[in-house]
Design an enzyme around this catalytic site. Structure first.
Site, short mmCIF file in Angstrom:
data_model
loop_
_atom_site.label_atom_id
_atom_site.label_comp_id
_atom_site.label_asym_id
_atom_site.label_seq_id
_atom_site.Cartn_x
_atom_site.Cartn_y
_atom_site.Cartn_z
N CYS A 1 1.07 -1.20 0.01
CA CYS A 1 -0.10 0.00 -0.07
C CYS A 1 0.81 1.17 -0.11
O CYS A 1 0.57 2.28 -0.64
CB CYS A 1 -0.93 0.01 1.07
SG CYS A 1 -2.21 1.37 1.22
N CYS B 1 -6.67 -4.24 6.61
CA CYS B 1 -7.87 -3.21 6.50
C CYS B 1 -8.90 -3.92 5.63
O CYS B 1 -10.07 -3.59 5.81
CB CYS B 1 -7.54 -1.95 5.95
SG CYS B 1 -6.87 -1.78 4.23
#
Length: 378
Positions: A101, A199
Site C-alpha cells: 500500500c 484493512c
C-alpha cells in the site's frame, strides 16, 4: 510548499496535517477511499478504511481549517494490493499488504496525482524521519521513539519519493504526546484506538478469507526428504513455524515436535521438520530497492570486478515490530543476498527484509528464497 496531507481518520495523520500547516505549508487534506463497500462502523471493520474514518478525517480538517477531499483509489487498491495479496499467498509466499500500500498507493498513486496537480509533497502520520546528508541527498531514518518507529513499512520508498515526503511526527518522543496534542487541538480522534489487522479483511480472519478467495483442497504433509506423513485440508491454512494443528497422528522418529518449514501451494503440499531447521543462514530477493542513495554511492560498499556490490555490514529487520539483527549484505547476480551473523528464524518467502545502517533505512528486498542453516538429511 503545497502539501497533500493524507488523512486516514486517525490521530497520527490529523496531528501531522496540523503540524504541516504550522510549519508554513499550504495544506490540503485528502482521505483515500480504498474500498467500494467500506464498513460503516469500526466494530465491523477494524482497519483504517471505514466511512466513519472518512468522517473523522473531515472533522479534523475542519478544525485545522484546511480544504478536504476524498480521492477514490479503490480500483487501484484492489489491483495493486488486494489481488497482489491473493496472488502471493497462492504462490506460497507471505506478503505484507501495508508495504504494498505504501509502495503502490500512498507514495506512488497518491504522490503521482499530487505532483500532477501542482503539489510539492505528501505528508503522512508515519513515525519516521527524512534527513539530508552532507550533499543534500534525502535519507530515510528511524523515528525518535523505537516503540512507534514505522520506518520498516516505508523501506520501499525510492530516492525520488523521499524528496517529496514529509513525516511531521518523526521527532515526536511518544504516542502519548501526539494524543495529548490532538486533545489540546480539539480533535475528536485524540483517544481513537490505533487501526490493526488487514484493512480489507474486516473480521481479522485471514485464513478464512483466503480459503474463500483461493480455495482449499486436501494435500500431503511431507518431511524434508519427501516422505508423506499425513494429509491436510488446505495448504494456505498453514504458516511457517506453525507447530499445532498438523494432525499427523504419530511422533517423529526422535520424539521431537514437528514445525511447518515450507508451504508449497503449487503442489498443495506442506513440509514439516525439526525446529532447528527453521534457522536460516541466508535470505535473498531479486525485487530490491534503495531508499535514497545506494550503498556504493553512500560510500558504504564498493563494486567488485564482476559488477557485484561487495558485502557490507548492516542490520536487517524482517517484520514491522521485530528486533533488527546483525547481517552482511551483498548484491550478487541480480539478487540482494542477506547473510545474518547468527541464524534467523520465522521467515517466509514473500516477507520484506529491510536493511539498516545505524538509524538509516538503506533499502529492502522481497524475500524470494531462503537457505536453512541445517542441511537436509541425506
Amino acid at each position: 510548499m503545497k502539501v497533500v496531507a493524507a488523512m486516514s481518520g486517525g490521530v497520527d495523520s490529523a496531528v501531522a496535517a496540523a503540524r504541516a500547516v504550522e510549519a508554513g505549508h499550504e495544506v490540503v487534506g485528502v482521505h483515500l477511499a480504498l474500498s467500494r463497500m467500506p464498513g460503516t462502523l469500526r466494530t465491523g471493520a477494524r482497519g483504517c478504511c471505514t466511512i466513519e474514518d472518512s468522517m473523522d478525517a473531515q472533522r479534523a480538517a475542519n478544525i485545522i481549517g484546511i480544504p478536504y477531499y476524498v480521492w477514490d483509489f479503490s480500483e487501484r487498491f484492489k489491483l495493486d494490493v488486494v489481488e497482489d495479496f491473493i496472488d502471493e499467498y497462492a504462490a506460497g509466499r507471505t506478503p505484507n499488504p501495508c508495504m504494498r500500500c505504501n509502495e503502490r498507493i500512498k507514495f506512488s498513486a497518491l504522490l503521482e496525482k499530487a505532483l500532477a496537480l501542482g503539489f510539492d509533497a505528501v505528508a503522512t502520520g508515519h513515525y519516521a524521519d527524512v534527513r539530508r546528508d552532507a550533499d543534500g541527498n534525502a535519507e530515510l531514518h528511524r523515528a525518535a521513539t523505537w516503540a512507534k518507529d514505522q520506518s520498516y513499512v516505508l523501506g520501499v520508498l525510492t530516492a525520488d519519493q523521499l524528496e517529496h515526503s514529509l513525516f511531521p511526527l518523526g521527532s515526536t518522543p511518544s504516542k502519548a504526546e501526539v494524543r495529548a496534542e490532538a486533545a489540546a487541538r480539539g480533535f475528536s480522534v485524540a483517544n481513537k484506538p490505533d487501526s490493526h489487522d488487514i484493512c480489507f479483511i474486516p473480521d481479522g480472519n485471514t485464513r478464512g478469507w483466503l480459503a474463500e478467495k483461493v480455495g482449499a483442497e486436501q494435500g500431503d504433509i511431507l518431511d524434508r526428504s519427501g516422505k508423506v506423513l499425513g494429509t491436510h485440508q488446505g495448504a494456505l491454512a498453514f504458516t511457517i513455524g506453525q507447530r499445532k494443528g498438523l494432525s499427523i497422528g504419530y511422533p517423529s522418529d526422535d520424539g521431537m515436535p514437528r514445525f511447518v518449514l515450507e508451504v508449497q501451494p503449487k503442489t498443495n503440499t506442506v513440509v514439516v521438520g525439526p525446529k532447528e531447521a527453521l534457522d536460516l543462514s541466508e535470505l535473498a530477493g531479486t525485487k530490491f530497492s534503495w531508499a535514497g542513495l545506494g550503498p556504493v554511492e553512500s560510500g558504504i560498499s564498493t563494486v567488485g570486478e564482476d559488477g557485484a556490490i561487495l558485502p557490507f555490514e548492516c542490520e536487517v529487520q524482517i517484520r514491522a515490530h521485530a528486533d533488527p539483527v546483525a547481517a552482511v549484505v551483498s548484491v550478487e547476480d541480480g539478487e540482494m543476498v542477506i547473510r545474518p551473523v547468527e541464524p534467523i528464524n520465522g521467515v517466509s518467502p514473500g516477507q520484506t527484509a529491510v536493511v539498516y545502517v545505524g538509524t538509516r533505512v538503506l533499502g529492502q528486498c522481497t524475500i524470494a528464497r531462503t537457505v536453512s542453516a541445517v542441511p537436509v538429511p541425506a
